[in-house]
Design an enzyme around this catalytic site. Structure first.
Site, mmCIF file in Angstrom:
data_model
loop_
_atom_site.group_PDB
_atom_site.id
_atom_site.type_symbol
_atom_site.label_atom_id
_atom_site.label_comp_id
_atom_site.label_asym_id
_atom_site.label_seq_id
_atom_site.Cartn_x
_atom_site.Cartn_y
_atom_site.Cartn_z
ATOM 1 C CG ASN A 190 48.285 48.669 11.926
ATOM 2 O OD1 ASN A 190 49.165 49.316 11.388
ATOM 3 N ND2 ASN A 190 48.314 48.361 13.212
ATOM 4 C CD GLU B 42 45.688 49.882 16.501
ATOM 5 O OE1 GLU B 42 45.684 50.661 17.474
ATOM 6 O OE2 GLU B 42 46.415 48.870 16.426
ATOM 7 C CB CYS C 150 44.963 43.613 9.548
ATOM 8 S SG CYS C 150 44.580 42.765 11.082
ATOM 9 C CD GLU D 179 48.529 41.619 7.385
ATOM 10 O OE1 GLU D 179 47.874 42.552 7.909
ATOM 11 O OE2 GLU D 179 49.233 40.836 8.030
ATOM 12 C CB CYS E 139 45.508 38.170 12.194
ATOM 13 S SG CYS E 139 44.269 38.909 11.128
ATOM 14 C CB CYS F 285 45.148 39.118 7.258
ATOM 15 S SG CYS F 285 44.701 40.730 7.936
#
Ligand code: THU
Length: 160
Positions: free
Chosen positions: A61, A63, A72, A74, A112, A115
């Site tokens: 990830n 940010e 993210c 993934e 999530c 993803c």
């Protein structure tokens, strides 16, 4: 009124029960958590994808101070895989995460919704089941294809 009950199958493994290839993929996802950029959530996620040609790519990830601009693990991983190897189906995606104490999660990390949707697009694009391994130190979930993570999913076929 009728009911539509949807069941999914999740296979639960101990790490030692997995194939060597799956253990290696999980290890790549675990290692990727240490390259995560998560100064805001302190939640470090790593993912690793094994492609049909055997190549393993990993990501984590990323940010951003403008929170929605981050991405993210993934999606970082799948977009990288698709960008570098556009003709290679993704066979398996492993995901691992560490909490703010730096510990790997005991229970499998649930990806999530966004993803899951991107995983579905990858699976649809290559017309090949994309297996997903959700890592936890106590057990590991295997989903044999992305449909299991996203029942009643929206893909290109819904627009016909
Ligand atoms: N995160 C992922 O990388 N993957 C998921 O499936 C869930 C959440 C990241 C996004 C953000 O950087 C942090 O975890 C906290 O939400």
């Amino acid at each position: 009124m009728k009911n539509l009950d949807i069941q999914i199958n999740v296979k639960i493994y101990a790490f030692e029960e997995l194939s060597i290839a799956d253990r290696e993929l999980i290890e790549a996802a675990r290692q990727a958590t240490f390259r995560s950029y998560a100064p805001y959530s302190h939640f470090s996620v790593g993912a690793a994808a094994r492609l049909a040609n055997g190549v393993v790519v990993s990501g984590c990830n990323q940010e951003n101070a403008a929170y929605p601009s981050g991405l993210c693990a993934e999606r970082t991983t799948l977009f990288y895989a698709n960008a570098q190897y556009p003709d290679q189906p993704v066979c398996t995606l492993a995901i691992a995460a560490r909490n703010e104490k730096g510990e790997f999660l005991a229970q499998p990390i649930p990806p999530c919704g966004a993803c899951r949707q991107v995983m579905l697009e990858t699976q649809t694009r290559y017309r090949k089941p994309l297996r997903v391994l959700l890592y936890g130190t106590e057990n590991i979930y295997e989903l044999q294809h992305v449909g299991l993570l996203l029942p009643l999913s929206f893909d290109a076929s819904a627009m016909k």
